[in-house]
Structures are given as structure tokens and as C-alpha cells.
Design a protein around this motif. Structure first.
Motif, PDB file in Angstrom:
ATOM      1  N   VAL A 108       0.829  -1.215   0.000  1.00 26.57           N
ATOM      2  CA  VAL A 108       0.000   0.000   0.000  1.00 26.57           C
ATOM      3  C   VAL A 108       0.862   1.264   0.000  1.00 26.57           C
ATOM      4  N   PHE A 109       1.675   1.421   1.037  1.00 22.98           N
ATOM      5  CA  PHE A 109       2.391   2.678   1.238  1.00 22.98           C
ATOM      6  C   PHE A 109       3.431   2.957   0.164  1.00 22.98           C
ATOM      7  N   ASN A 110       4.073   1.918  -0.367  1.00 21.36           N
ATOM      8  CA  ASN A 110       5.044   2.159  -1.436  1.00 21.36           C
ATOM      9  C   ASN A 110       4.396   2.838  -2.636  1.00 21.36           C
ATOM     10  N   HIS A 111       3.154   2.463  -2.915  1.00 23.70           N
ATOM     11  CA  HIS A 111       2.450   3.064  -4.051  1.00 23.70           C
ATOM     12  C   HIS A 111       2.086   4.526  -3.783  1.00 23.70           C
ATOM     13  N   ALA A 112       2.084   4.899  -2.504  1.00 24.71           N
ATOM     14  CA  ALA A 112       1.806   6.287  -2.146  1.00 24.71           C
ATOM     15  C   ALA A 112       3.062   7.143  -2.146  1.00 24.71           C
ATOM     16  N   LEU A 113       4.214   6.530  -1.875  1.00 22.32           N
ATOM     17  CA  LEU A 113       5.445   7.295  -1.671  1.00 22.32           C
ATOM     18  C   LEU A 113       6.437   7.231  -2.835  1.00 22.32           C
ATOM     19  N   TYR A 114       6.373   6.187  -3.638  1.00 21.72           N
ATOM     20  CA  TYR A 114       7.337   6.043  -4.735  1.00 21.72           C
ATOM     21  C   TYR A 114       6.665   6.349  -6.067  1.00 21.72           C
TER      22      TYR A 114
END
Length: 330
Positions: A108-114
Motif C-alpha cells: 500500500v504505502f510504497n504506491h503512495a510514496l514512490y
């Protein structure tokens, strides 16, 4: 006319050949799924040993072996933000022999930050949500700050020596939102696993970390780290004297998760079998006892479709949070 008939005959033969090939491949895949598993299975964990993801993976491997009648290996492929492990499974053959114990961070979070990743959400077949857990803010036991307020104030006075450890995009974004909410000046230092972040706090390499409860407990129980706040909605029973972020007026009530994934296009029969076994294991008293002692709540009622919908909605939520805060990992 003769030429037309010959061309049609060739086309018909080609079509028949392709149809036979497709039928043969379908039958082969069906046979393969029916025989599964007939060799060892590997569960990849994208972090160093010791974190919640690793602990859950090892517990599942232990319990899956007798029912699947095959060896289940846990392989740690540690890398910043768990990208290496997720990429390995995304590119693996979709035959049920390579799985991912994925966490909120890479899924989830990788798709928000990268802005760029070597995998997409659609590269995976969600099998089952396995456990949820809150985070704990810990600092070194000898840090003069007695609470979150004093820790934040110290970072504002001395930003040049105030930092935090984070091994996943989830921890990084949550801590940056903590910085934003409190005015704190902690700078990010990346690690390959939760235990590395905890060790960094214990050795005074970093000022603090907001980390999953299991590794946090290792630092706390060693006497070298102290808990200052938790992100759960209510106080954790392991730390009844430690306030929630909400109690402190900080909007950071957050629960993260771990779940089991296969590569996209894994035969549905295999996904269904794995889901049934994981669901059965998570519902056992032993799972509750062993995982809750680490601050993890087993989840025994999440279908692959429900899990997939949850991931999609969380990606939207955290992309918006990252956009508002301006936080980026690259």
C-alpha cells in the motif's frame, strides 16, 4: 479458386492447432493445480528477521507444513521498503510455490510514496489477510524525554541530532505525518527491517522509531528502550500505562497488517486452498496466543476478494495523505 481453398485450409489447420494447444495448456495447468503441492513452497519476506511480517510467516510455515505435506521455507530478502522481496514474487512463476508475506508497506504505502516501482498491485493475487497490529513509538531508555511532548520539544531545539529509523514506507509516512502534526524535526534514516530500527534506538544511533509492536517489545523488554505512545485506538494491554496518540491529541490512530500473496494468475484452486488453510490456522487458540503476545491480532475472516478491496481503498487513502503532506521516498 484453388489458391483460396489452400489458404483456407491452412488457416483452418492453424486455428485447430492453436485450439488444441490452448486446450492442452489448460488441461496441463488444471493437472498442475490438482497435484499441488508436490515440492517445497517458499514464503518470501521482504524484511530482515524479527519483525511482525517475519514472525507471522514463520508461524504460518510451521503450521502449513503438516497439512500440505511439504516443506515450507521462509526466505528473507531484505531491502529498503521491502521492494526487493515484492518484486521477486511479482516476477515469480504463478504456480503456488513462491508466495509473499506482504505488509501494508510494500503493498500500500510504497504506491503512495514512490513515483516508480518495479511492481504493480495487479502483479499479485491476494490470498488472505493474516494479522493486524498497532505501532509503538519508542525512544532510548536513557533519553531525558519522559513523554512525547518532551521528545518533540528536544527535536525542535536540536534538529541536527534528531532522527528516526524506518524500514518501510508505512513507518516513514506515518512518522512524517507525526512530524507534521506535532512540529517535530526528526529526519529519516532507512533500515532493512524493524529490528534494525529498534537496535538503532537501543544503541542511540537514532532518537526514536515508530515501529510494529513485536520488535518494539524486544527493545522494551531488554531495558534499553521505553515506549512513549501507541497508535492503537485504545491502550495496549501489554502497555496499560502508555497513552495512545489520540489521547495526546495527535491524529495517528493507525493499524497496519500483514497478509499472504501469490503472483497474479496463480490457479484459483491453489489460492482457494491456501486461503482455507490460513483461515483455519488463524482461528486457532495457539495462533491467538502466540501472535497476540507480539501485539499482533490474527485475522481469520478475510476472503481474497475482501482483502483485494481493502488494499485498493487503502492505496487511495494513503496516496492522498502523501500528496497532502508532500512526503516522497524518491
Amino acid at each position: 479458386m484453388t489458391h483460396a481453398t489452400t489458404g483456407l485450409g491452412r488457416a483452418t489447420k492453424t486455428l485447430l492447432a492453436l485450439t488444441c494447444l490452448a486446450t492442452s495448456m489448460g488441461a496441463s495447468m488444471g493437472a498442475t493445480a490438482a497435484q499441488w503441492p508436490d515440492k517445497p513452497i517458499t514464503i518470501i519476506v521482504g524484511y530482515a528477521p524479527g519483525g511482525a511480517n517475519d514472525v507471522i510467516a514463520r508461524f504460518l510455515a510451521e503450521k502449513l507444513q503438516p497439512v500440505l505435506k511439504q516443506t515450507v521455507i521462509v526466505e528473507n530478502r531484505a531491502g529498503v521498503a521491502s521492494i526487493i522481496g515484492a518484486q521477486a514474487v511479482a516476477r515469480a512463476k504463478p504456480d503456488g510455490y513462491t508466495l509473499l508475506m506482504g505488509a501494508s508497506g510494500p503493498m500500500v504505502f510504497n504506491h503512495a510514496l514512490y513515483s516508480k516501482l518495479p511492481y504493480k498491485p495487479t502483479d499479485f493475487a491476494p490470498i488472505s489477510l493474516t494479522g493486524t497490529f498497532p505501532l509503538v513509538l519508542i525512544a532510548n531508555k536513557d533519553d531525558p524525554a519522559r513523554n512525547v511532548k518532551e521528545l518533540v520539544e528536544a527535536s525542535i531545539r536540536h534538529p541536527e541530532r534528531s532522527n528516526y529509523g524506518a524500514s518501510a514506507a508505512s513507518f516513514q509516512l506515518i512518522t512524517e505525518l507525526f512530524n507534521e502534526a506535532t512540529g517535530a524535526k526528526f529526519s529519516h534514516i532507512g533500515y532493512k527491517g524493524s529490528m534494525e530500527s529498534v537496535t538503532a534506538v537501543m544503541s542511540k544511533t537514532v532518537s526514536m522509531t515508530i515501529i510494529d509492536a513485536g520488535p518494539a517489545a524486544t527493545g522494551i523488554n531488554s531495558g534499553k528502550a521505553k515506549p512513549l505512545a501507541v497508535t492503537s485506538a485504545e491502550r495496549m494491554k501489554q502497555y496499560p500505562d502508555v497513552p495512545t496518540m489520540k489521547e495526546l491529541g495527535i491524529d495517528a490512530t493507525i493499524t497496519l497488517w500483514s497478509g499472504l500473496f501469490a503472483p497474479a494468475n496463480t490457479p484459483p484452486e491453489i489460492v482457494k486452498r491456501l486461503h482455507a488453510e490460513v483461515e483455519r490456522i488463524a482461528a486457532t487458540p495457539e495462533a491467538r496466543q502466540r501472535l497476540e503476545s507480539l501485539g499482533v491480532t490474527p485475522v481469520a475472516s478475510s476472503s481474497p476478494a475482501q482483502f483485494s478491496d481493502q488494499i485498493d481503498s487503502e492505496i487511495v487513502r494513503w496516496k492522498e495523505a502523501a500528496r497532502r503532506s508532500g512526503v516522497k521516498a524518491d
